[in-house]
Design a protein around this motif. Structure first.
Motif, PDB file in Angstrom:
ATOM      1  N   THR A  81       0.750  -1.067   0.164  1.00  0.00           N
ATOM      2  CA  THR A  81       0.041   0.010   0.004  1.00  0.00           C
ATOM      3  C   THR A  81       0.765   1.181  -0.005  1.00  0.00           C
ATOM      4  O   THR A  81       0.447   2.046  -0.628  1.00  0.00           O
ATOM      5  CB  THR A  81      -1.043   0.099   1.075  1.00  0.00           C
ATOM      6  OG1 THR A  81      -1.763  -1.168   1.137  1.00  0.00           O
ATOM      7  CG2 THR A  81      -1.769   1.265   1.350  1.00  0.00           C
ATOM      8  N   ALA A  82       1.955   1.173   0.702  1.00  0.00           N
ATOM      9  CA  ALA A  82       2.733   2.266   0.946  1.00  0.00           C
ATOM     10  C   ALA A  82       3.401   2.660  -0.595  1.00  0.00           C
ATOM     11  O   ALA A  82       3.623   3.829  -0.843  1.00  0.00           O
ATOM     12  CB  ALA A  82       4.014   2.245   1.890  1.00  0.00           C
ATOM     13  N   VAL A  83       3.860   1.696  -1.157  1.00  0.00           N
ATOM     14  CA  VAL A  83       4.523   1.766  -2.485  1.00  0.00           C
ATOM     15  C   VAL A  83       3.530   2.343  -3.628  1.00  0.00           C
ATOM     16  O   VAL A  83       3.750   3.568  -4.315  1.00  0.00           O
ATOM     17  CB  VAL A  83       5.142   0.770  -3.144  1.00  0.00           C
ATOM     18  CG1 VAL A  83       5.707   0.678  -4.427  1.00  0.00           C
ATOM     19  CG2 VAL A  83       6.222  -0.073  -2.039  1.00  0.00           C
ATOM     20  N   VAL A  84       2.356   1.963  -3.565  1.00  0.00           N
ATOM     21  CA  VAL A  84       1.262   2.354  -4.498  1.00  0.00           C
ATOM     22  C   VAL A  84       0.880   3.849  -3.893  1.00  0.00           C
ATOM     23  O   VAL A  84       0.732   4.598  -4.992  1.00  0.00           O
ATOM     24  CB  VAL A  84       0.075   1.359  -4.165  1.00  0.00           C
ATOM     25  CG1 VAL A  84      -1.181   2.008  -5.241  1.00  0.00           C
ATOM     26  CG2 VAL A  84       0.504   0.065  -4.918  1.00  0.00           C
ATOM     27  N   ARG A 140       1.212   7.125  -6.585  1.00  0.00           N
ATOM     28  CA  ARG A 140       0.057   7.974  -6.887  1.00  0.00           C
ATOM     29  C   ARG A 140       0.271   9.517  -6.391  1.00  0.00           C
ATOM     30  O   ARG A 140      -0.487  10.554  -6.812  1.00  0.00           O
ATOM     31  CB  ARG A 140      -1.130   7.403  -6.187  1.00  0.00           C
ATOM     32  CG  ARG A 140      -1.497   6.133  -6.669  1.00  0.00           C
ATOM     33  CD  ARG A 140      -2.750   5.479  -6.128  1.00  0.00           C
ATOM     34  NE  ARG A 140      -3.810   6.435  -6.245  1.00  0.00           N
ATOM     35  CZ  ARG A 140      -5.104   6.236  -5.544  1.00  0.00           C
ATOM     36  NH1 ARG A 140      -5.257   5.010  -4.960  1.00  0.00           N
ATOM     37  NH2 ARG A 140      -6.100   6.780  -5.882  1.00  0.00           N
ATOM     38  N   THR A 141       1.067   9.751  -5.268  1.00  0.00           N
ATOM     39  CA  THR A 141       1.141  11.039  -4.862  1.00  0.00           C
ATOM     40  C   THR A 141       2.488  11.700  -5.209  1.00  0.00           C
ATOM     41  O   THR A 141       2.659  12.371  -6.340  1.00  0.00           O
ATOM     42  CB  THR A 141       0.923  11.127  -3.514  1.00  0.00           C
ATOM     43  OG1 THR A 141       1.671  10.083  -2.733  1.00  0.00           O
ATOM     44  CG2 THR A 141      -0.514  10.575  -2.943  1.00  0.00           C
ATOM     45  N   ASP A 142       3.500  11.365  -4.426  1.00  0.00           N
ATOM     46  CA  ASP A 142       4.785  12.025  -4.790  1.00  0.00           C
ATOM     47  C   ASP A 142       5.407  11.824  -6.082  1.00  0.00           C
ATOM     48  O   ASP A 142       5.800  12.854  -6.624  1.00  0.00           O
ATOM     49  CB  ASP A 142       5.955  11.219  -3.899  1.00  0.00           C
ATOM     50  CG  ASP A 142       5.547  11.454  -2.231  1.00  0.00           C
ATOM     51  OD1 ASP A 142       4.644  10.978  -1.820  1.00  0.00           O
ATOM     52  OD2 ASP A 142       6.330  12.130  -1.795  1.00  0.00           O
ATOM     53  N   VAL A 143       5.433  10.544  -6.389  1.00  0.00           N
ATOM     54  CA  VAL A 143       5.933  10.365  -7.946  1.00  0.00           C
ATOM     55  C   VAL A 143       5.139  10.801  -8.996  1.00  0.00           C
ATOM     56  O   VAL A 143       5.545  11.636  -9.941  1.00  0.00           O
ATOM     57  CB  VAL A 143       5.930   8.696  -8.173  1.00  0.00           C
ATOM     58  CG1 VAL A 143       6.548   8.540  -9.616  1.00  0.00           C
ATOM     59  CG2 VAL A 143       7.063   8.054  -7.151  1.00  0.00           C
ATOM     60  N   ALA A 144       3.732  10.640  -8.962  1.00  0.00           N
ATOM     61  CA  ALA A 144       2.980  11.606  -9.841  1.00  0.00           C
ATOM     62  C   ALA A 144       3.284  13.176  -9.979  1.00  0.00           C
ATOM     63  O   ALA A 144       3.082  13.855 -11.042  1.00  0.00           O
ATOM     64  CB  ALA A 144       1.549  11.209  -9.644  1.00  0.00           C
ATOM     65  N   ALA A 197      10.169   7.257 -12.149  1.00  0.00           N
ATOM     66  CA  ALA A 197       8.971   6.867 -12.202  1.00  0.00           C
ATOM     67  C   ALA A 197       8.517   5.343 -12.792  1.00  0.00           C
ATOM     68  O   ALA A 197       7.736   4.734 -12.087  1.00  0.00           O
ATOM     69  CB  ALA A 197       8.013   7.922 -12.682  1.00  0.00           C
ATOM     70  N   ALA A 198       8.936   5.181 -13.813  1.00  0.00           N
ATOM     71  CA  ALA A 198       8.571   3.755 -14.517  1.00  0.00           C
ATOM     72  C   ALA A 198       9.266   2.769 -13.571  1.00  0.00           C
ATOM     73  O   ALA A 198       8.488   1.748 -13.596  1.00  0.00           O
ATOM     74  CB  ALA A 198       9.358   3.699 -15.796  1.00  0.00           C
ATOM     75  N   SER A 199      10.306   2.924 -12.702  1.00  0.00           N
ATOM     76  CA  SER A 199      11.028   1.928 -11.757  1.00  0.00           C
ATOM     77  C   SER A 199      10.052   1.711 -10.657  1.00  0.00           C
ATOM     78  O   SER A 199       9.930   0.592 -10.390  1.00  0.00           O
ATOM     79  CB  SER A 199      11.999   2.374 -11.205  1.00  0.00           C
ATOM     80  OG  SER A 199      13.210   2.495 -12.318  1.00  0.00           O
ATOM     81  N   VAL A 200       9.099   2.700 -10.342  1.00  0.00           N
ATOM     82  CA  VAL A 200       8.333   2.577  -9.188  1.00  0.00           C
ATOM     83  C   VAL A 200       7.054   1.830  -9.696  1.00  0.00           C
ATOM     84  O   VAL A 200       6.554   0.880  -8.844  1.00  0.00           O
ATOM     85  CB  VAL A 200       7.783   4.025  -8.770  1.00  0.00           C
ATOM     86  CG1 VAL A 200       6.923   3.744  -7.356  1.00  0.00           C
ATOM     87  CG2 VAL A 200       9.172   4.821  -8.016  1.00  0.00           C
ATOM     88  N   ALA A 201       6.636   2.290 -10.961  1.00  0.00           N
ATOM     89  CA  ALA A 201       5.317   1.558 -11.520  1.00  0.00           C
ATOM     90  C   ALA A 201       5.945   0.102 -11.719  1.00  0.00           C
ATOM     91  O   ALA A 201       4.907  -0.894 -11.528  1.00  0.00           O
ATOM     92  CB  ALA A 201       5.184   2.181 -12.779  1.00  0.00           C
ATOM     93  N   TYR A 202       6.865  -0.221 -12.295  1.00  0.00           N
ATOM     94  CA  TYR A 202       7.415  -1.620 -12.347  1.00  0.00           C
ATOM     95  C   TYR A 202       7.180  -2.266 -10.887  1.00  0.00           C
ATOM     96  O   TYR A 202       6.766  -3.491 -10.993  1.00  0.00           O
ATOM     97  CB  TYR A 202       8.995  -1.625 -12.794  1.00  0.00           C
ATOM     98  CG  TYR A 202       9.309  -3.072 -13.051  1.00  0.00           C
ATOM     99  CD1 TYR A 202       9.864  -3.275 -14.148  1.00  0.00           C
ATOM    100  CD2 TYR A 202      10.039  -3.762 -11.848  1.00  0.00           C
ATOM    101  CE1 TYR A 202      10.350  -4.385 -14.437  1.00  0.00           C
ATOM    102  CE2 TYR A 202      10.654  -4.889 -12.221  1.00  0.00           C
ATOM    103  CZ  TYR A 202      10.901  -5.295 -13.480  1.00  0.00           C
ATOM    104  OH  TYR A 202      11.641  -6.426 -13.727  1.00  0.00           O
ATOM    105  N   LEU A 203       7.795  -1.827  -9.936  1.00  0.00           N
ATOM    106  CA  LEU A 203       7.704  -2.331  -8.522  1.00  0.00           C
ATOM    107  C   LEU A 203       6.280  -2.613  -8.248  1.00  0.00           C
ATOM    108  O   LEU A 203       6.107  -3.609  -7.641  1.00  0.00           O
ATOM    109  CB  LEU A 203       8.480  -1.487  -7.696  1.00  0.00           C
ATOM    110  CG  LEU A 203       8.534  -1.935  -6.220  1.00  0.00           C
ATOM    111  CD1 LEU A 203       8.810  -3.487  -6.188  1.00  0.00           C
ATOM    112  CD2 LEU A 203       9.126  -1.244  -5.330  1.00  0.00           C
TER     113      LEU A 203
END
Length: 298
Positions: A19-22, A26-30, A50-56
């Motif tokens: 939940t923390a990663v999502v 949605r907030t900081d990375v967006a 940002a792509a690396s976070v979406a990948y995770l």
């Protein structure tokens, strides 16, 4: 932040901190992606991160057995790499989509994805990086019953990884650990598809040995690799050896929350029931340990 979340994921499984990663995406990375930058190069770098976070996030969804959601995150990561104009990083996303299709037994487009990824990087990246793409194509060829081509591609991947250095990996690949361990693991999967249990066992063992077992990381992937190695030993009739290997796998699973691991433990217990009937002494004790893990984490 991505490195920290990835280390947590590898140590504790995909359901820990999901939940923390999502929320971070949605907030900081967006917000970061919509910011103004001092240069276009900085903007492209932010999109790649940002792509690396979406990948995770996709990886965590996959680890939860939510494959449709995983695909959506991977497609989001793909779009970010394309916006960044980073065709090598884009290839990395295509690669994981190929593996995902093979893992869920939907191989229709996996060879095309694997070949497209390899074509983008061939001769443009370090040998250790290219090896990660080459072994993906080898596995896709095996899944598509192209045995001779798969064997040739395995040899190419092994040659590449032996010539390369871990330090040569791009950050988005280095996040996921040793290139040699990864190539060995996927070589084991390729030989499993080819029905060569002896070679599959050997490469799974090499992969597991290549990863640290000091409690500081890679618990899930090492445990899954050992579970696969035990399966190959069982397929060869080496029942006592399989029990010993599965015991090592269970040793690493404390605190790991993962749907993939839960499936593996269930599969181990099914086979242990057969072993117990055949008089394998270690089977009953190991089954009790596996049952305790299911009660705690599954």
């Amino acid at each position: 932040m991505t490195e920290m979340f990835t280390r947590i994921d590898e140590r504790h499984g995909g359901q820990h901190g999901r939940t923390a990663v999502v929320q971070y995406l949605r907030t900081d990375v967006a917000d970061l992606c919509q910011s103004r930058f001092g240069s276009e190069a900085e903007h492209r770098e932010a999109l790649g991160l940002a792509a690396s976070v979406a990948y995770l996030c996709g990886w965590k969804a996959y680890d939860a057995d939510e494959h449709g959601l995983a695909q959506r995150y991977y497609l989001q990561a793909l779009a970010l790499t394309r916006e960044a104009g980073d065709y090598i990083h884009e290839a990395w996303i295509l690669r994981i989509m190929a593996h995902n299709g093979m893992d869920i037994r939907r191989p229709e487009n996996t060879l095309r994805l694997a070949e497209s990824a390899l074509d983008r990087v061939r001769g443009r990246v370090s040998p250790s990086t290219e090896a990660l793409f080459a072994v993906t194509r080898a596995r896709a060829l095996a899944v598509n019953r192209r045995r001779k081509e798969a064997a040739t591609q395995i040899r190419e991947a092994q040659d590449l990884v032996l010539r390369g250095e871990q330090s040569d990996l791009p950050y988005w690949a280095a996040l996921w650990g040793s290139a040699r361990a990864t190539v060995s693991s996927h070589t084991g999967k390729t030989f499993h598809e080819l029905g060569d249990h002896r070679n599959a066992e050997r490469h799974y063992e090499t992969s597991a040995r290549s990863r640290p077992r000091d409690g500081n990381g890679y618990q899930r992937i090492t445990a899954l690799t050992l579970a696969a190695q035990g399966r190959e030993q069982a397929a060869q009739g080496h029942l006592e050896a399989a029990c010993a290997t599965w015991g090592q796998s269970l040793n690493l699973l404390g605190g790991v929350r993962s749907a993939r691991v839960a499936k593996q433990v269930s599969g181990i217990r099914r086979q242990l029931g057969v072993f117990d009937k055949r008089g394998v002494r270690a089977a009953a004790d190991l089954d009790e340990r596996a049952r305790d893990w299911q009660l705690a984490y599954a």
